[in-house]
Design a protein around this motif. Structure first.
Motif: not given
Length: 469
Positions: A55-58, A80-81, A116-118, A163-165
């Motif tokens: 999970x990308x966050x600050x 997966x990001x 993969x980004x989503x 899309x989901x995932x």
């Protein structure tokens, strides 16, 4: 005077014949035996992949030390990001710094990366994705800077952020116009060496604007179509692979906007995926993933990579199956058989160095091998013949002119390597065959009994002499 001239000429003639004789080389080769192996091989760009979610966050606070402690070896991972924290703004410097750190850490392991980004891994993409298409395009540009920095290990970018995932359905952007815009932009901002991947063959046709699969003339050319591969996360899950294909019988006619039957789409992939990777995950026990049916479809669609964690209920069926065939795989479980055949698998079949006439310049080393895997490789490998002089340990490496991306599954590959024997001192030379990935530096191991040395796989020996044996 005349007598002296004649004597001198005779002397020169004899000397010339002597020098010619000394320059002549006779070659005698002794091949080793070649036995096919059923061992599992750890080669690059193929096999079972593991998934790692971020999970990308600050204020991302992941401990990445576990990545750095992993053993260095070839093998695939899917990273997966989730970008949902930036659904209303550009990705921050802190978020991009984290992405860079993750990619850098995985690069240090020697793995090849599927990325993969989503915005959603809870099954509700519409609630998580940006409200403006322009923001997704901006996120593509931002993440591409990091991805391109690690293009030596980033093998495939799956999906187009929606899309989901990231599976390109269940999104307000999963329409033809928006998908074309997103895919075109992603291709423009990412390194041409990196493969892109979409979820269905019909999407491939829509996005390339072509109803015919890629062919050899365009393969690996760097064009958009030659970069666009497939991933199927509903593989073998039903007659339609969970809506990857349409219900119905074969028609043989393809369009940009409609899915075709299973039979048609498998035939389409059989051609297309000779030149671009295909992989995903198998799901839901049903007759389509019984062992024999699974092998038939995995082979036909040239599958080179699968999720190692899903679906274990399908894997249990494969483990319960025992292979019965006249091959090294006889008695092996179906799961292990499929594991051995994901991607390419090169078996050395023979080596010979036919006798040459003493005045000929080159000897010909002939090597025959076979790709027994489900697919080609999609990155070019370096191939070389290595000669090691037994008496001195001197080493000579000869590059072999071949394109391993066209070593097709099921086919025998015959290589003829010229050796200019007059350039070598007389003596006995051990011959080795070596395949390696120039990008990762990993050695590509053949499926043969025996061990590989630092020089490669031992083929046999070659004697170079002035007198015939």
């Amino acid at each position: 005077m005349i007598s002296a001239v004649i004597s001198l000429l005779c002397f020169c003639a004899v000397l010339g014949i002597l020098l010619l004789f000394l320059a002549m080389r006779f070659v005698h080769s002794t091949p080793t035996g070649f036995t096919e192996s059923a061992e599992e091989l750890q080669n690059p760009y193929i096999g079972w992949y593991q998934i790692h979610n971020y999970m990308v966050s600050d204020d991302t606070d992941y401990d990445l030390s576990g990545i750095l402690k992993q053993e260095y070896h070839a093998g695939l991972v899917l990273l997966e990001f989730n970008l949902k924290n930036y659904a209303d703004r550009p990705i921050s410097e802190q978020g991009l710094s984290f992405l860079n750190q993750v990619l850098q850490s995985w690069q240090s392991t020697g793995r090849q990366l599927i990325v993969r980004f989503f915005y959603d891994w809870d099954g509700d993409a519409a609630a998580s994705e940006p409200r403006e298409l322009s923001l997704i395009l901006n996120h593509m540009s931002q993440t591409a800077e990091a991805v391109n920095r690690y293009s030596d290990c980033v093998y495939i970018l799956q999906g187009i952020f929606i899309g989901p995932w990231g599976e390109m359905h269940g999104s307000s952007y999963a329409n033809a116009e928006d998908m074309i815009t997103l895919t075109s932009h992603l291709a423009s901002v990412t390194d041409p060496k990196i493969f892109l991947a979409v979820r269905t063959p019909q999407q491939w046709r829509l996005l390339t604007g072509s109803t015919t699969p890629l062919d050899r003339s365009e393969a690996f050319s760097g064009t958009f179509a030659s970069r666009l591969s497939l991933f199927n996360d509903g593989m073998l899950g039903s007659e339609t692979d969970l809506n990857t294909y349409a219900v119905g019988s074969a028609s043989g006619a393809f369009s940009l906007y409609h899915k075709n039957s299973r039979q048609d789409e498998i035939g389409f992939q059989q051609l297309l995926c000779s030149y671009v990777p295909n992989g995903g995950e198998v799901v839901i026990p049903n007759p389509r993933n019984d062992f024999a049916a699974a092998v038939k479809d995995l082979s036909s669609t040239h599958v080179s990579y699968l999720n190692s964690a899903y679906d274990d209920n399908v894997f249990s069926k494969w483990r319960a199956h025992t292979c019965q065939e006249n091959s090294p795989y006889n008695g092996m479980s179906g799961f292990d058989y499929i594991s051995r055949h994901l991607g390419y698998r090169y078996v050395l079949r023979s080596f010979e160095c036919p006798s040459m006439l003493p005045w000929e310049k080159n000897a010909a080393v002939n090597i025959t091998l076979q790709n027994t895997g489900f697919s080609n490789c999609y990155r070019p490998f370096d191939v070389s013949l290595v000669l090691v002089k037994k008496e001195t340990g001197e080493t000579y490496s000869l590059a072999v002119e071949t394109d391993t991306r066209f070593w097709n599954p099921g086919e025998e590959i015959r290589l003829t390597i010229p050796v200019t024997v007059r350039e070598y001192a007389t003596g006995t030379y051990d011959l080795y065959f070596q395949i390696s990935d120039p990008v990762s530096g990993h050695r590509v191991l053949p499926a043969n009994e025996g061990t590989c040395s630092e020089y490669g796989f031992f083929l046999g020996s070659m004697d170079i002499s002035i007198l015939p044996k």
